[in-house]
Design a protein around this motif. Sequence first.
Motif, PDB file in Angstrom:
ATOM      1  N   GLY A 156       0.856  -1.184   0.000  1.00 56.34           N
ATOM      2  CA  GLY A 156       0.000   0.000   0.000  1.00 56.34           C
ATOM      3  C   GLY A 156       0.888   1.228   0.000  1.00 56.34           C
ATOM      4  N   ARG A 157       0.472   2.263  -0.655  1.00 55.93           N
ATOM      5  CA  ARG A 157       1.230   3.514  -0.585  1.00 55.93           C
ATOM      6  C   ARG A 157       0.263   4.657  -0.328  1.00 55.93           C
ATOM      7  NH1 ARG A 157       6.328   5.141  -3.579  1.00 55.93           N
ATOM      8  NH2 ARG A 157       6.148   6.414  -1.714  1.00 55.93           N
ATOM      9  N   ALA A 158       0.737   5.603   0.440  1.00 60.25           N
ATOM     10  CA  ALA A 158      -0.122   6.745   0.779  1.00 60.25           C
ATOM     11  C   ALA A 158      -0.363   7.600  -0.463  1.00 60.25           C
ATOM     12  CB  ALA A 158       0.560   7.579   1.859  1.00 60.25           C
ATOM     13  N   LEU A 159      -1.466   8.294  -0.443  1.00 57.57           N
ATOM     14  CA  LEU A 159      -1.708   9.293  -1.483  1.00 57.57           C
ATOM     15  C   LEU A 159      -0.611  10.341  -1.396  1.00 57.57           C
ATOM     16  CD1 LEU A 159      -5.503  10.120  -0.975  1.00 57.57           C
ATOM     17  CD2 LEU A 159      -4.503   8.589  -2.671  1.00 57.57           C
ATOM     18  N   GLN A 160      -0.368  11.052  -2.477  1.00 57.73           N
ATOM     19  CA  GLN A 160       0.569  12.169  -2.397  1.00 57.73           C
ATOM     20  C   GLN A 160       0.018  13.186  -1.407  1.00 57.73           C
ATOM     21  OE1 GLN A 160       3.002  13.334  -5.362  1.00 57.73           O
ATOM     22  NE2 GLN A 160       2.104  12.099  -6.973  1.00 57.73           N
ATOM     23  N   ASP A 161       0.956  13.709  -0.610  1.00 65.19           N
ATOM     24  CA  ASP A 161       0.587  14.604   0.481  1.00 65.19           C
ATOM     25  C   ASP A 161       0.355  16.021  -0.055  1.00 65.19           C
ATOM     26  OD1 ASP A 161       0.376  16.128   2.728  1.00 65.19           O
ATOM     27  OD2 ASP A 161       2.321  15.562   3.580  1.00 65.19           O
ATOM     28  N   GLU A 162      -0.881  16.424   0.008  1.00 68.92           N
ATOM     29  CA  GLU A 162      -1.258  17.758  -0.491  1.00 68.92           C
ATOM     30  C   GLU A 162      -0.420  18.843   0.214  1.00 68.92           C
ATOM     31  OE1 GLU A 162      -3.473  18.981  -3.420  1.00 68.92           O
ATOM     32  OE2 GLU A 162      -4.573  17.326  -2.523  1.00 68.92           O
ATOM     33  N   GLU A 163      -0.116  18.607   1.499  1.00 71.38           N
ATOM     34  CA  GLU A 163       0.615  19.612   2.300  1.00 71.38           C
ATOM     35  C   GLU A 163       2.084  19.706   1.893  1.00 71.38           C
ATOM     36  OE1 GLU A 163      -1.111  21.541   4.297  1.00 71.38           O
ATOM     37  OE2 GLU A 163      -2.821  20.323   3.663  1.00 71.38           O
ATOM     38  N   ALA A 164       2.612  18.656   1.229  1.00 73.07           N
ATOM     39  CA  ALA A 164       4.053  18.635   0.910  1.00 73.07           C
ATOM     40  C   ALA A 164       4.343  19.158  -0.498  1.00 73.07           C
ATOM     41  CB  ALA A 164       4.577  17.200   1.052  1.00 73.07           C
ATOM     42  N   LEU A 165       3.325  19.602  -1.203  1.00 70.83           N
ATOM     43  CA  LEU A 165       3.553  20.088  -2.574  1.00 70.83           C
ATOM     44  C   LEU A 165       4.436  21.337  -2.552  1.00 70.83           C
ATOM     45  CD1 LEU A 165       0.028  19.579  -4.189  1.00 70.83           C
ATOM     46  CD2 LEU A 165       1.987  18.020  -4.113  1.00 70.83           C
ATOM     47  N   LYS A 166       5.352  21.408  -3.524  1.00 67.74           N
ATOM     48  CA  LYS A 166       6.331  22.504  -3.514  1.00 67.74           C
ATOM     49  C   LYS A 166       5.786  23.737  -4.233  1.00 67.74           C
ATOM     50  CE  LYS A 166      10.546  21.831  -2.840  1.00 67.74           C
ATOM     51  NZ  LYS A 166      12.010  21.625  -2.933  1.00 67.74           N
ATOM     52  N   TRP A 167       4.760  24.298  -3.653  1.00 69.33           N
ATOM     53  CA  TRP A 167       4.181  25.498  -4.248  1.00 69.33           C
ATOM     54  C   TRP A 167       5.201  26.627  -4.337  1.00 69.33           C
ATOM     55  CZ3 TRP A 167       0.014  25.341  -7.040  1.00 69.33           C
ATOM     56  CH2 TRP A 167      -0.951  24.353  -6.795  1.00 69.33           C
ATOM     57  N   GLU A 168       6.241  26.586  -3.477  1.00 65.96           N
ATOM     58  CA  GLU A 168       7.276  27.637  -3.510  1.00 65.96           C
ATOM     59  C   GLU A 168       8.097  27.578  -4.812  1.00 65.96           C
ATOM     60  OE1 GLU A 168       7.200  25.015  -1.543  1.00 65.96           O
ATOM     61  OE2 GLU A 168       9.184  24.264  -0.995  1.00 65.96           O
ATOM     62  N   ASN A 169       8.011  26.490  -5.536  1.00 64.54           N
ATOM     63  CA  ASN A 169       8.734  26.376  -6.814  1.00 64.54           C
ATOM     64  C   ASN A 169       7.934  26.933  -7.992  1.00 64.54           C
ATOM     65  OD1 ASN A 169      10.479  24.987  -5.195  1.00 64.54           O
ATOM     66  ND2 ASN A 169      10.633  23.179  -6.490  1.00 64.54           N
ATOM     67  N   VAL A 170       6.757  27.388  -7.696  1.00 67.08           N
ATOM     68  CA  VAL A 170       5.913  27.975  -8.743  1.00 67.08           C
ATOM     69  C   VAL A 170       6.029  29.483  -8.653  1.00 67.08           C
ATOM     70  CG1 VAL A 170       3.548  28.202  -9.608  1.00 67.08           C
ATOM     71  CG2 VAL A 170       4.304  26.038  -8.575  1.00 67.08           C
ATOM     72  N   HIS A 171       6.341  30.119  -9.771  1.00 64.70           N
ATOM     73  CA  HIS A 171       6.569  31.564  -9.784  1.00 64.70           C
ATOM     74  C   HIS A 171       5.526  32.229 -10.675  1.00 64.70           C
ATOM     75  CE1 HIS A 171      10.469  30.486  -8.002  1.00 64.70           C
ATOM     76  NE2 HIS A 171      10.445  29.504  -8.881  1.00 64.70           N
ATOM     77  N   ILE A 172       5.027  33.324 -10.249  1.00 62.89           N
ATOM     78  CA  ILE A 172       3.984  34.011 -11.015  1.00 62.89           C
ATOM     79  C   ILE A 172       4.584  35.223 -11.732  1.00 62.89           C
ATOM     80  CG2 ILE A 172       1.661  35.054 -10.915  1.00 62.89           C
ATOM     81  CD1 ILE A 172       1.703  32.188  -9.800  1.00 62.89           C
ATOM     82  N   ASN A 173       4.513  35.203 -13.021  1.00 61.17           N
ATOM     83  CA  ASN A 173       4.989  36.268 -13.910  1.00 61.17           C
ATOM     84  C   ASN A 173       6.514  36.442 -13.954  1.00 61.17           C
ATOM     85  OD1 ASN A 173       2.471  36.897 -14.965  1.00 61.17           O
ATOM     86  ND2 ASN A 173       1.993  38.237 -13.246  1.00 61.17           N
ATOM     87  N   LYS A 174       7.202  36.410 -12.803  1.00 60.90           N
ATOM     88  CA  LYS A 174       8.668  36.519 -12.772  1.00 60.90           C
ATOM     89  C   LYS A 174       9.205  35.442 -11.863  1.00 60.90           C
ATOM     90  CE  LYS A 174       9.892  41.390 -13.222  1.00 60.90           C
ATOM     91  NZ  LYS A 174      10.480  42.535 -12.543  1.00 60.90           N
ATOM     92  N   PHE A 175      10.485  35.013 -12.066  1.00 62.15           N
ATOM     93  CA  PHE A 175      11.080  34.031 -11.150  1.00 62.15           C
ATOM     94  C   PHE A 175      11.115  34.584  -9.733  1.00 62.15           C
ATOM     95  CE2 PHE A 175      14.054  31.410  -8.906  1.00 62.15           C
ATOM     96  CZ  PHE A 175      13.910  30.155  -9.468  1.00 62.15           C
TER      97      PHE A 175
END
Length: 175
Positions: A156-175
Amino acid sequence: MNSFKELVQKRRSYRNFTNEEIDSEDVKLILRAALMSPTSKGRRSWHFIVVDDKMAIEKLSDAKDMGAKFLAKSSLAIVVLGEPLQNDCWIEDGAIAALAMQLQAEELGLGSCWAQMRGRGLSDGTSADTVIRGILDIPENYNVLCVVGFGHKNEGRALQDEEALKWENVHINKF
Ligand SMILES: Cc1cc2nc3c(=O)[nH]c(=O)nc-3n(C[C@H](O)[C@H](O)[C@H](O)COP(=O)(O)O)c2cc1C
């Protein structure tokens, strides 16, 4: 039926499988997903070798020193090939097809894991590409990107952890 939102969260790498074979209709669906995947310039120049022979799969699991041993437990291995001299996007095309197969497998309730082969090999300097070429009679102009192992999940494997997503790697309009 999973929604796509659920499917991407459920997809994890599975490296432990039961001995049960994969139904031939499911194998066809997995390949269908690869053959429907987008390619650069619509070339569709990838090739896929479907390996269900246990001995051959075991040999594939020894194509590099680390990270491919799990393949020996897979009931099915699909080798993803590209043609570098004809297609400058052979890696991208192959990677997208491999992921399409993994997502289709997950939707069918099957487990899968990618074994990287391009740029990998044995400690004696032999490339995984050379080893696999020898096992499967691959013509010279094709290169091996990866081998994806598939099987019925034995863990069995856990679902991907919504809380661990690297939203900090997403940049809006500029890096
Ligand atoms: C390009 C690529 C190469 C990978 N190579 C290997 C590999 O050689 N062996 C392996 O066991 N897993 C391999 N993986 C699987 C990753 O280890 C796995 O996707 C990652 O740890 C995240 O875990 P998850 O897939 O369960 O979310 C590879 C994945 C990618 C995308």
